[in-house]
Design an enzyme around this catalytic site. Sequence first.
Site, PDB file in Angstrom:
ATOM      1  N   CYS A  87       0.856  -1.187   0.000  1.00 15.54           N
ATOM      2  CA  CYS A  87       0.000   0.000   0.000  1.00 15.54           C
ATOM      3  C   CYS A  87       0.890   1.235   0.000  1.00 15.54           C
ATOM      4  O   CYS A  87       1.879   1.285   0.739  1.00 15.54           O
ATOM      5  CB  CYS A  87      -0.880  -0.022   1.250  1.00 15.54           C
ATOM      6  SG  CYS A  87      -1.998   1.386   1.354  1.00 15.54           S
ATOM      7  N   HIS A 129      -9.160  -3.890  -1.984  1.00 20.36           N
ATOM      8  CA  HIS A 129      -8.143  -3.107  -1.272  1.00 20.36           C
ATOM      9  C   HIS A 129      -8.558  -1.630  -1.208  1.00 20.36           C
ATOM     10  O   HIS A 129      -8.539  -1.019  -0.136  1.00 20.36           O
ATOM     11  CB  HIS A 129      -6.792  -3.266  -1.987  1.00 20.36           C
ATOM     12  CG  HIS A 129      -5.673  -2.477  -1.368  1.00 20.36           C
ATOM     13  ND1 HIS A 129      -4.587  -3.069  -0.777  1.00 20.36           N
ATOM     14  CD2 HIS A 129      -5.485  -1.124  -1.254  1.00 20.36           C
ATOM     15  CE1 HIS A 129      -3.779  -2.118  -0.308  1.00 20.36           C
ATOM     16  NE2 HIS A 129      -4.294  -0.939  -0.600  1.00 20.36           N
ATOM     17  N   GLU A 130      -8.963  -1.084  -2.356  1.00 22.02           N
ATOM     18  CA  GLU A 130      -9.329   0.335  -2.385  1.00 22.02           C
ATOM     19  C   GLU A 130     -10.628   0.581  -1.622  1.00 22.02           C
ATOM     20  O   GLU A 130     -10.783   1.602  -0.953  1.00 22.02           O
ATOM     21  CB  GLU A 130      -9.448   0.842  -3.834  1.00 22.02           C
ATOM     22  CG  GLU A 130      -8.170   0.714  -4.671  1.00 22.02           C
ATOM     23  CD  GLU A 130      -6.933   1.301  -4.007  1.00 22.02           C
ATOM     24  OE1 GLU A 130      -7.054   2.298  -3.268  1.00 22.02           O
ATOM     25  OE2 GLU A 130      -5.827   0.750  -4.209  1.00 22.02           O
ATOM     26  N   HIS A 133     -10.041   1.097   1.922  1.00 24.72           N
ATOM     27  CA  HIS A 133      -9.652   2.477   2.238  1.00 24.72           C
ATOM     28  C   HIS A 133     -10.892   3.353   2.449  1.00 24.72           C
ATOM     29  O   HIS A 133     -10.916   4.202   3.333  1.00 24.72           O
ATOM     30  CB  HIS A 133      -8.827   3.090   1.101  1.00 24.72           C
ATOM     31  CG  HIS A 133      -7.377   2.716   1.132  1.00 24.72           C
ATOM     32  ND1 HIS A 133      -6.535   3.069   2.162  1.00 24.72           N
ATOM     33  CD2 HIS A 133      -6.609   2.025   0.246  1.00 24.72           C
ATOM     34  CE1 HIS A 133      -5.312   2.613   1.902  1.00 24.72           C
ATOM     35  NE2 HIS A 133      -5.335   1.970   0.753  1.00 24.72           N
TER      36      HIS A 133
END
Length: 145
Positions: A87, A129-130, A133
């Site tokens: 990341c 993954h995003e 966030h």
Amino acid sequence: MILPVLLYKNKKLRKINKNIIKPINLNKIIKNMFDTMYYYKGIGLSAPQIGKNINLFIISINNKKMIFINSKIISYSKNTIISNEGCLSIPNIYVNIKRKKLIKVEYYDNKWKKHNKILNNNMSIIFQHEYDHIKGKLIIDYLKN
Ligand SMILES: [Zn+2]
């Protein structure tokens, strides 16, 4: 314009990111996000990583630029896949994460066209993954499990 990427201790990375109410013009933010992501050689970047707490992220694989606004994961497959992820907010750390193999998602592109898609493999992993966030979650959180 290349922007600084916030590092993991920054509290802005832990906020829940709000959906964007159109018609905000996002062109400048999106352009700066691509400049920043390519500069740091990333394949994805979320708005909170550049200090904007909104539901927006970008992904680039095979030179294809993809923009995701107000994303939502509708459903997951039972099948999982292990991915080794890094990341830009946590330099030099790689974590093995069990991700869902297939996800069904909903999002808007930068022209406010709504998309419903099934993503698999790499695209599915990067999206998850995003999307983490956007929910204020980082890869280091998976180390606790
Ligand atoms: Zn990340």
